[in-house]
Scaffold this motif. Structure first.
Motif, PDB file in Angstrom:
ATOM      1  N   HIS A   1      47.205  32.156  46.226  1.00  0.00           N
ATOM      2  CA  HIS A   1      48.131  31.862  45.136  1.00  0.00           C
ATOM      3  C   HIS A   1      48.950  33.111  44.768  1.00  0.00           C
ATOM      4  CE1 HIS A   1      49.465  30.313  41.222  1.00  0.00           C
ATOM      5  NE2 HIS A   1      48.940  31.374  40.653  1.00  0.00           N
ATOM      6  N   VAL A   2      48.281  34.237  44.611  1.00  0.00           N
ATOM      7  CA  VAL A   2      48.945  35.479  44.203  1.00  0.00           C
ATOM      8  C   VAL A   2      49.900  35.979  45.291  1.00  0.00           C
ATOM      9  CG1 VAL A   2      48.531  37.924  43.696  1.00  0.00           C
ATOM     10  CG2 VAL A   2      47.141  36.167  42.586  1.00  0.00           C
ATOM     11  N   HIS A   3      49.440  35.976  46.534  1.00  0.00           N
ATOM     12  CA  HIS A   3      50.292  36.462  47.621  1.00  0.00           C
ATOM     13  C   HIS A   3      51.513  35.561  47.832  1.00  0.00           C
ATOM     14  CE1 HIS A   3      46.877  39.052  48.629  1.00  0.00           C
ATOM     15  NE2 HIS A   3      47.784  39.803  49.242  1.00  0.00           N
ATOM     16  N   MET A   4      51.337  34.261  47.654  1.00  0.00           N
ATOM     17  CA  MET A   4      52.496  33.360  47.791  1.00  0.00           C
ATOM     18  C   MET A   4      53.505  33.623  46.680  1.00  0.00           C
ATOM     19  SD  MET A   4      51.023  29.723  48.981  1.00  0.00           S
ATOM     20  CE  MET A   4      51.927  29.227  50.413  1.00  0.00           C
TER      21      MET A   4
ATOM     22  N   ILE B   1      54.658  25.705  46.343  1.00  0.00           N
ATOM     23  CA  ILE B   1      53.294  25.635  46.883  1.00  0.00           C
ATOM     24  C   ILE B   1      52.333  26.432  46.002  1.00  0.00           C
ATOM     25  CG2 ILE B   1      51.816  26.267  48.838  1.00  0.00           C
ATOM     26  CD1 ILE B   1      54.299  25.730  50.644  1.00  0.00           C
ATOM     27  N   ALA B   2      52.750  27.623  45.570  1.00  0.00           N
ATOM     28  CA  ALA B   2      51.887  28.462  44.732  1.00  0.00           C
ATOM     29  C   ALA B   2      51.593  27.806  43.393  1.00  0.00           C
ATOM     30  CB  ALA B   2      52.523  29.834  44.525  1.00  0.00           C
ATOM     31  N   VAL B   3      52.593  27.162  42.805  1.00  0.00           N
ATOM     32  CA  VAL B   3      52.390  26.492  41.514  1.00  0.00           C
ATOM     33  C   VAL B   3      51.442  25.301  41.681  1.00  0.00           C
ATOM     34  CG1 VAL B   3      53.555  25.099  39.757  1.00  0.00           C
ATOM     35  CG2 VAL B   3      54.525  27.292  40.444  1.00  0.00           C
TER      36      VAL B   3
ATOM     37  N   TYR C   1      38.638  28.787  41.485  1.00  0.00           N
ATOM     38  CA  TYR C   1      39.677  29.812  41.634  1.00  0.00           C
ATOM     39  C   TYR C   1      39.498  30.641  42.906  1.00  0.00           C
ATOM     40  CZ  TYR C   1      40.585  28.309  36.927  1.00  0.00           C
ATOM     41  OH  TYR C   1      40.866  27.537  35.839  1.00  0.00           O
ATOM     42  N   SER C   2      38.816  30.078  43.880  1.00  0.00           N
ATOM     43  CA  SER C   2      38.559  30.826  45.114  1.00  0.00           C
ATOM     44  C   SER C   2      39.833  31.077  45.919  1.00  0.00           C
ATOM     45  CB  SER C   2      37.522  30.105  45.969  1.00  0.00           C
ATOM     46  OG  SER C   2      37.935  28.797  46.277  1.00  0.00           O
ATOM     47  N   PHE C   3      40.883  30.283  45.673  1.00  0.00           N
ATOM     48  CA  PHE C   3      42.135  30.471  46.403  1.00  0.00           C
ATOM     49  C   PHE C   3      43.138  31.367  45.653  1.00  0.00           C
ATOM     50  CE2 PHE C   3      40.525  26.465  48.195  1.00  0.00           C
ATOM     51  CZ  PHE C   3      40.440  26.866  49.524  1.00  0.00           C
ATOM     52  N   THR C   4      42.655  32.092  44.658  1.00  0.00           N
ATOM     53  CA  THR C   4      43.521  32.998  43.908  1.00  0.00           C
ATOM     54  C   THR C   4      44.262  33.992  44.808  1.00  0.00           C
ATOM     55  OG1 THR C   4      42.217  32.731  41.896  1.00  0.00           O
ATOM     56  CG2 THR C   4      43.579  34.718  42.047  1.00  0.00           C
ATOM     57  N   PRO C   5      43.601  34.573  45.831  1.00  0.00           N
ATOM     58  CA  PRO C   5      44.354  35.496  46.696  1.00  0.00           C
ATOM     59  C   PRO C   5      45.549  34.827  47.389  1.00  0.00           C
ATOM     60  CG  PRO C   5      42.004  35.750  47.067  1.00  0.00           C
ATOM     61  CD  PRO C   5      42.180  34.549  46.188  1.00  0.00           C
TER      62      PRO C   5
END
Length: 123
Positions: free
Chosen positions: A35-38, A15-17, A29-33
């Motif tokens: 992405h990083v937490h996943m 999912i993160a990839v 890139y608003s969903f970076t948090p």
């Protein structure tokens, strides 16, 4: 439980990839948090916990191992979905879900650390 953690972690990784790919394609890139937490709490942490539980069965068999498993796997999805909705809908009311999920996950991590210190011994 060790194998389940590793399998669950691979889903977080996937999912993160995919989320990272979508962000790269759209240049949003608003969903970076999320992405990083996943990647860190989902993929990396759960994989390492699964490996430790596999290598040291006493960790997996302890009550704290089971508590960690459930708290991490309940808290993290609540946190990730809430954070995603908070960002995508720009609705602050989802912040409470992110906070609750975060607290559950942190308690799970604390239990994991205690499990390591209490139950991991030289054989």
């Amino acid at each position: 439980m060790a194998i389940k953690l590793i399998k669950i972690s691979s889903i977080y990784f996937f999912i993160a990839v995919i989320l990272g790919l979508i962000m790269s394609i759209t240049h949003d890139y608003s969903f970076t948090p999320v992405h990083v937490h996943m990647n860190l709490l989902g993929w990396t942490s759960l994989t390492l916990a699964g490996i430790l539980y596999h290598l040291f069965p006493q960790l997996e068999q302890s009550i704290s191992g089971k508590i960690h498993f459930w708290l991490h796997n309940i808290g993290l999805p609540i946190m990730m979905v809430s954070l995603y909705l908070l960002i995508s809908l720009e609705n602050e009311s989802f912040g409470i879900g992110a906070a609750i999920g975060s607290i559950i996950t942190v308690i799970g991590v604390i239990v994991f650390v205690l499990n390591i210190f209490i139950n991991l011994k030289k054989s």
